[in-house]
Structures are given as structure tokens and as C-alpha cells.
Design a protein around this motif. Sequence first.
Motif: not given
Length: 356
Positions: A256-269
Motif C-alpha cells: 500500500d505504501a509503495v503504491r502511494r509513493a509510486i503513484l505520486a512519482r509516476l504522476r510527476a514524471e
Amino acid sequence: MKTEIIRIDPVRPEPYKLEYCGAVLRYGGLVAFPTETVYGLGANAFLDNAVRKVFEAKGRPADNPLIVHVAYYASAESAGEFADGRQRNLFYALGAKFWPGPLTMIIKKRSVIPDSVSCGLDTVGIRMPSNRIAAGLLRAARVPIAAPSANSSGRPSPTRFEHVLEDMYGKVDVIIDGGECSVGVESTVLDLNGPEPTVLRPGAVTREDIARVAGTCGEYGWSSADLHVDKPRSPGMKYRHYAPKARMLMFSGTPDAVRRAILARLRAEKTAGKRVGVLETEEQICYYNEADVLLSLGPENEPRAHAQALFAALRQFDAAGVDVIFARALEAEGVDDAVMNRMFRAAGGTVLPAEE
Ligand code: AMP
Ligand code: MG
């Protein structure tokens, strides 16, 4: 150089094709061939010149030694002539249990093996592969075959014929088209020279598997600063490796924590106009529809599937022109120890903690 492509049946390898490729090897040619781990790039281990050509074709650093592959016999005993007296019992016991298969044992080198194979070390790694084409080819060659993975140095190891074609066409004499590699990550490298056997590179034969036979088994920790030391026990460990062209970012934490972190970075990229890929397990991949390329490592609790999928996925991200790859650090247990070792190094040796 003209490269010949020879298709060989992985289930019933045609003897005349094995004989031909074996002769090319025996007389000093380079042949790329499938094994159960990854495709290897073989040369006659007794011929200094042939061995040198392997380093050239791969662009391999001159201090990274090659593993010597031997043919399948009724037992490991014929390979035992390479071992010195003190190591022989352990060598035989482990060979009897895990050979033919994805285990490389590092023993004292005999002088029949040229220095170009061991890069000047007084030890050599020996393995007996189980893949039918590899086993038949080694028997046909009638000499031991020095073989690293058949990729350009630094690239992900090849687990399919197409990967070898990509890296080695025009640089070797023969490429065998012999199907997919069943294991998908390189052999376990086990050092038998210390007070206890020690895993230098994790693979499909795990430390626990070895301890069950040897009584004890140490591990050379790979997830720490080992990547950056000058003189590691296994020279290959110091290089950034298996690297896709894209930047790879690896996160640790709960799914869950990884999903939140990745989604945030993914949107920025994405906002910055980048093409984004995600490498996740079957259970998690559905959360990343916003990514450009989604690739699955297989079911969460099937480490062998992860091993089989990893390198092909890294190459697929490259083929799709991805700029950034996001992935999660899995629990490094069993064969996932080997998978995480490769992924960690593909990511350049950093894992980002995902905040709870
Ligand atoms: P590859 O052939 O690409 O799978 O790489 C072979 C791996 O085995 C590299 O990590 C090497 O450093 C390691 N290796 C081969 N021979 C030795 C040796 N004599 N001592 C320690 N590591 C070795
Ligand atoms: Mg390699």
C-alpha cells in the motif's frame, strides 16, 4: 563477422546440429547457447585466444572471470579432477545434489585452465548445466566451455534467443535459437575456498538448499554497500549491471505504501512529459493504469515466476522506449533473494523507502 543462426529443438536437440556447434567451439569459435539459467556465450576454455574473443564480443571488463561449463556425466566425479583434495568432498556432495543445475562452485584453479578464464585469480568457477541443448553441446564439444551470459556487458542477461540476437549478432560465429530459459536468473555462485561455503551471487539454488547438504552456508551480503567496494570477493559484483536504458526506481515498504509513493512519482514524471513503466506482481499491477507500460512479475508468492520474468521485462521496457521504471522491493526470501539482487543492481544500488 558473419553470424550463423541455428535453430535447435529444446526438447529433442538434433544430434548433427550439436556435433556441428560442438566442433565450432572445439576449434576456437564462439557459440551462444541456451542454458536453464540464461543464454551463455561459449568458448573452448583451454584456448586462450578463444576466451579473449568472449571478452571482446561482450565488452566485458578484463577483471571479471568466466565460469567453466562441463558436460553431464553420471556423477560430478569427472569434474572433480578440477578440485583440490581439501574441497573435493564438499564439491562432490553438492555436485551430486545440485548438478546438473544452476549452481557454480568456485574452487582452486588447476594450471590446465588459462589465466584468461580466471582473470589471474587462483580460483575458477565450475558448473554443469541441465538444459538439454547445453548438455548435448558440451558433450559434443568434448572440452570444457568458458561461458559468461550472452549479453553486452552491463545489459540485462538474455533469457530468449531474440535477446542474444539483439546484443551478439555480427560478433560471434553461431547463435543457437533454442527456446526460453526456464530459470531466468544466473547461477548461484558458491565459494568453496573459505572455512564455510559462501554464496557470492544468489540464484535458484538457495543458501538454505546448500546448508541442507553442507551443514552450513554463509552469504556475502549484496544489498549493502558491496556494490561500491573496490575488491569484492566476486569481481562481477562491483559493476552496475543488468541495467535497462531507462532509469529504474525501486521502493521498499508495504504494498500500500509503495503504491502511494509510486503513484505520486509516476504522476510527476507524466506531467514532465516522460514515458513511465511499472514492474509489479500480478496482484498489484492493476493499480497502475496511468502508466504507459505495465509488466507483471507473476503472482506475488511465486518467486520462480519472478526470476523467469525479470530480464525479459527489463528489455521490453527498453523496446517500448520507457524513460522511468518503477518497481517494488519484494521480501528477499528463497529465489526472490536472487531476483532482488538483480533488480537492486539494475536500479543502480538504491532503494527508496516508501513512507507509511
Ligand atoms: P556471468 O558469467 O555473466 O554469469 O558472470 C560470472 C560471475 O561469476 C561473475 O559475477 C564473476 O565475478 C563470478 N566468478 C567467476 N569466476 C569467479 C571466481 N574465480 N571467483 C569469484 N567469482 C567468480
Ligand atoms: Mg553476466
